[in-house]
Design an enzyme around this catalytic site. Sequence first.
Site, PDB file in Angstrom:
ATOM      1  N   HIS A  14       0.717  -0.896  -0.066  1.00  0.00           N
ATOM      2  CA  HIS A  14       0.513  -0.024  -0.199  1.00  0.00           C
ATOM      3  C   HIS A  14       0.545   1.472   0.013  1.00  0.00           C
ATOM      4  O   HIS A  14       1.653   1.585   1.399  1.00  0.00           O
ATOM      5  CB  HIS A  14      -1.170  -0.197   1.303  1.00  0.00           C
ATOM      6  CG  HIS A  14      -1.943   1.199   1.036  1.00  0.00           C
ATOM      7  ND1 HIS A  14      -3.333   0.912   1.396  1.00  0.00           N
ATOM      8  CD2 HIS A  14      -1.264   2.751   1.095  1.00  0.00           C
ATOM      9  CE1 HIS A  14      -3.700   2.114   1.328  1.00  0.00           C
ATOM     10  NE2 HIS A  14      -2.798   3.141   1.283  1.00  0.00           N
ATOM     11  N   HIS A  16       1.331   5.357  -1.906  1.00  0.00           N
ATOM     12  CA  HIS A  16       1.049   6.446  -2.827  1.00  0.00           C
ATOM     13  C   HIS A  16       2.424   7.437  -3.295  1.00  0.00           C
ATOM     14  O   HIS A  16       3.210   7.372  -2.522  1.00  0.00           O
ATOM     15  CB  HIS A  16       0.877   7.763  -1.973  1.00  0.00           C
ATOM     16  CG  HIS A  16      -0.446   7.229  -0.920  1.00  0.00           C
ATOM     17  ND1 HIS A  16      -2.091   6.973  -1.178  1.00  0.00           N
ATOM     18  CD2 HIS A  16      -1.507   6.462   0.099  1.00  0.00           C
ATOM     19  CE1 HIS A  16      -2.901   6.869  -1.333  1.00  0.00           C
ATOM     20  NE2 HIS A  16      -2.211   6.009   0.601  1.00  0.00           N
ATOM     21  N   LYS A 100      -9.728  -0.738  -5.588  1.00  0.00           N
ATOM     22  CA  LYS A 100      -9.817   0.065  -4.454  1.00  0.00           C
ATOM     23  C   LYS A 100     -10.837   0.655  -4.218  1.00  0.00           C
ATOM     24  O   LYS A 100     -11.091   1.364  -4.823  1.00  0.00           O
ATOM     25  CB  LYS A 100      -8.192   1.288  -4.549  1.00  0.00           C
ATOM     26  CG  LYS A 100      -8.029   2.084  -2.678  1.00  0.00           C
ATOM     27  CD  LYS A 100      -7.740   1.277  -1.886  1.00  0.00           C
ATOM     28  CE  LYS A 100      -7.838   2.161  -1.024  1.00  0.00           C
ATOM     29  NZ  LYS A 100      -6.756   2.742   0.072  1.00  0.00           N
ATOM     30  N   HIS A 137      -9.810   0.837   1.735  1.00  0.00           N
ATOM     31  CA  HIS A 137     -10.170   1.684   2.886  1.00  0.00           C
ATOM     32  C   HIS A 137     -11.214   1.738   3.991  1.00  0.00           C
ATOM     33  O   HIS A 137     -12.596   1.716   3.715  1.00  0.00           O
ATOM     34  CB  HIS A 137      -9.948   2.774   2.254  1.00  0.00           C
ATOM     35  CG  HIS A 137      -9.411   3.940   4.125  1.00  0.00           C
ATOM     36  ND1 HIS A 137      -8.532   4.942   3.358  1.00  0.00           N
ATOM     37  CD2 HIS A 137     -10.523   4.687   4.679  1.00  0.00           C
ATOM     38  CE1 HIS A 137      -8.206   5.562   4.775  1.00  0.00           C
ATOM     39  NE2 HIS A 137     -10.073   5.242   4.873  1.00  0.00           N
ATOM     40  N   HIS A 175      -4.192  -1.066   5.696  1.00  0.00           N
ATOM     41  CA  HIS A 175      -3.514   0.378   7.014  1.00  0.00           C
ATOM     42  C   HIS A 175      -4.303   0.055   8.203  1.00  0.00           C
ATOM     43  O   HIS A 175      -5.239   1.291   8.838  1.00  0.00           O
ATOM     44  CB  HIS A 175      -3.528   1.550   6.634  1.00  0.00           C
ATOM     45  CG  HIS A 175      -4.866   2.056   6.342  1.00  0.00           C
ATOM     46  ND1 HIS A 175      -5.852   2.421   6.003  1.00  0.00           N
ATOM     47  CD2 HIS A 175      -5.099   2.969   5.304  1.00  0.00           C
ATOM     48  CE1 HIS A 175      -6.785   2.658   5.307  1.00  0.00           C
ATOM     49  NE2 HIS A 175      -6.011   3.155   4.162  1.00  0.00           N
ATOM     50  N   ASP A 248       1.967   2.409   3.516  1.00  0.00           N
ATOM     51  CA  ASP A 248       0.549   3.930   3.057  1.00  0.00           C
ATOM     52  C   ASP A 248       1.300   4.965   3.628  1.00  0.00           C
ATOM     53  O   ASP A 248       0.962   5.517   3.727  1.00  0.00           O
ATOM     54  CB  ASP A 248      -0.711   3.460   4.466  1.00  0.00           C
ATOM     55  CG  ASP A 248      -1.592   4.929   3.923  1.00  0.00           C
ATOM     56  OD1 ASP A 248      -1.865   5.172   2.538  1.00  0.00           O
ATOM     57  OD2 ASP A 248      -2.447   5.116   5.062  1.00  0.00           O
TER      58      ASP A 248
END
Length: 347
Positions: A14, A16, A100, A137, A175, A248
Amino acid sequence: MSDTITLRRPDDWHLHLRDGDMLRGIAPESARHFARAIIMPNLVPPVVTGAEARAYRDRILAALPEGADFTPLMTLYLTEATEAADVIAAHRDGLIAAVKLYPAGATTNSASGVRDFDRVRGVLEAMAEAGVPLCVHGEVTDPGIDIFDREAVFIDRVLDPLRRATPGLRVVMEHVTTADATAYVRASSSDLAATITTHHLVINRNHILAGGIRPHYYCLPVAKRESHRLALRAAATSGDARFFLGTDSAPHPDPAKESACGCAGCFTATNTLSILAHVFEEEGALDLLEGFTSLNGPAFYRLPPNEARITLRRQAEPVTYPARINTGAGPVTVFDPGFALHWAIEA
Ligand code: NCD
Ligand code: ZN
């Protein structure tokens, strides 16, 4: 006790990476130690089609340092307009590894997320059939629910009904931050796994709020009380293959975090492995670090583990990392675990 540990090269399930100047500035931080990463699609606008995922993947590859050995595993951002055929084709072509799901409004750039879960039913059923994992999420967005309860409420109100309605759907609860989530995963079938971040193994909500507000510890889901942090450490270091690393790592330029309304996201790509070695050593579980960083994730995603190895070596003197990474989009503060790190990573 040994002063070195050799691991298969880790993956980050995970991550970004953003786009443009930020992407160019921070991509080397992940590519240095990680072989692969699941790339979050929450750009503005989000990555919703297979064609957009292909274009984004190419921008990531172009941003990597010369000679980097790093494979971005792309995801599509699920919207109420997502077409099952596009998802299935993108997965079949090896373009995406997962889809996602952001509940609309849950976090940074999630406005296009799902409001009415009935509208994505067909896509989820097609994914279950084709074995495409859904990354979730897991927070409700109901303003009436306290922010510290949003993950636990999501399990009861959304995740459990969704999984029951879509048998066979393979889900990663991402997460996770609560004992509720680790217990739910443990009680479920192997269709459900969870990622755990580095920072949630280190901080609890006091780190964010006690003795002054510390914006670089603010992320979503927000860190919870200490008992939850301990549950996460127990899960990560348990050897249970359903738990694996998803950092994350979520960069924002410092001015966007050090603000009256600061963005959510901790940037941990730079020092994640040193911190994890520290945590696993504290828990007496260094022998289980490789499972968490390098084996459990590939097993869930049905990919082979990496063949290359990295070595971590214990140093007498603390290992230092830059306090911030200067990118063309501005400086990005590197997560400060608040303790000295002694594990250095050798290529
Ligand atoms: C992420 C971001 O900045 O994109 N922020 C965060 O706090 N983790 C979004 C997310 O994954 O929730
Ligand atoms: Zn994220």
